[in-house]
Design an enzyme around this catalytic site. Structure first.
Site, short mmCIF file in Angstrom:
data_model
loop_
_atom_site.label_atom_id
_atom_site.label_comp_id
_atom_site.label_asym_id
_atom_site.label_seq_id
_atom_site.Cartn_x
_atom_site.Cartn_y
_atom_site.Cartn_z
N ASP A 229 0.87 -1.17 0.00
CA ASP A 229 0.00 0.00 0.00
C ASP A 229 0.90 1.22 0.00
OD1 ASP A 229 -1.92 -1.93 0.41
OD2 ASP A 229 -2.83 -0.96 2.15
N HIS B 198 4.66 -7.69 -0.22
CA HIS B 198 4.28 -8.97 -0.82
C HIS B 198 4.97 -9.15 -2.17
CE1 HIS B 198 0.74 -9.66 1.94
NE2 HIS B 198 0.95 -8.36 2.12
N SER C 33 8.20 3.54 4.69
CA SER C 33 9.46 3.71 3.97
C SER C 33 9.21 3.65 2.48
CB SER C 33 10.48 2.66 4.41
OG SER C 33 11.77 3.07 4.00
#
Length: 274
Positions: A80, A139, A242
């Protein structure tokens, strides 16, 4: 041993606070305050008061995995984030942000051959900025084989837009973990996990020997044989927000389906493989 940069010390101390499990009444105040202050959407996660530390809240898992395209050609977002910049590489130059470029040869560090670095020249790049309110786990974006991981110690400068605009080569100065990956079509791309202020740890679940913001001298190299990971697989997290940079071989992608300024979620299709 190299003297730690002030950003490393700040991040380590913040990490100690975030990892501490306070009495339930106080931990609930900390967690709820963070959710309110940062505007977290907790609809896909357990309630804020169920996390025993602020770090547990940062690294929260989805209650149910998201659905994503199972088409082998669809490359999904690993996280995200906001797409802070993306596009085509010019030789080995990528944009940190509009008007500021850096050399991907330097970003990849000293433990890839020039031939390995040349593989992505004139390819594509995508910068994913994870803010403190975003889901912090990452992911696998496509079925792949991991060939090598390189941990490059560095600083912990913030990676938000004000910092990106004023500090040239920010991604190159900061600590990072570089993953060299190969698609099922044998195309090479790199996923670069970039640290930031207060991101004391970048977890890589398939290689627990990687210890970021630790007493490490020089680059640490890990090679793998037959390490295959599936699209959507959770392979770790940032302990706060980050950046992830993806650098791909020329003509690996048929099209990029995102542009700078787009908000994406893990599971969104962001590119199509050729």
């Amino acid at each position: 041993m190299n003297k730690k940069h002030i950003t490393s010390l700040i991040s380590q101390n913040f990490g100690k606070f975030a990892s501490k499990e306070f009495p339930d009444w106080f931990q609930n105040i900390v967690n709820q305050s963070y959710v309110s202050l940062m505007g977290l959407d907790m609809s896909e996660f357990a309630p804020a008061n169920s996390y025993k530390s602020l770090n547990a809240l940062f690294t929260r898992h989805l209650k149910e995995d998201r659905k994503f395209s199972l088409d082998a050609k669809d490359f999904i977002s690993p996280c995200d984030s906001l797409i802070s910049e993306c596009g085509g590489l010019v030789e080995d130059y990528a944009l940190q942000i509009k008007g500021m470029r850096y050399k991907t040869d330097e970003l990849l560090g000293n433990n890839f051959t020039q031939g390995e670095k040349n593989k992505i020249h004139n390819g594509d790049f995508i910068n994913f900025y994870l803010s403190p309110k975003d889901y912090h786990r990452y992911h696998i974006p496509i079925n792949l084989k991991v060939l090598k991981a390189v941990h490059i110690p560095g600083k912990f400068y913030p990676v938000n837009f004000p910092s990106l605009k004023k500090r040239l080569n920010l991604f190159i100065e900061n600590e990072r973990v570089v993953l060299q990956c190969e698609t099922t079509e044998e195309k090479i791309f790199y996923m670069v996990l970039v640290s930031a202020l207060n991101v004391g740890v970048m977890q890589v679940s398939f290689e627990p020997r990687i210890q970021t913001n630790a007493d490490v001298n020089g680059e640490q190299v890990y090679t793998f044989e037959n390490l295959y990971l599936d699209k959507g697989e959770d392979f770790g997290c940032f302990e706060m927000g980050s950046t992830i940079v993806i650098l791909s071989e020329k003509e690996m992608f048929e099209t990029l389906q995102v542009k700078a300024g787009d908000k994406v979620k893990y599971g969104d299709t962001i590119a199509k493989l050729k």
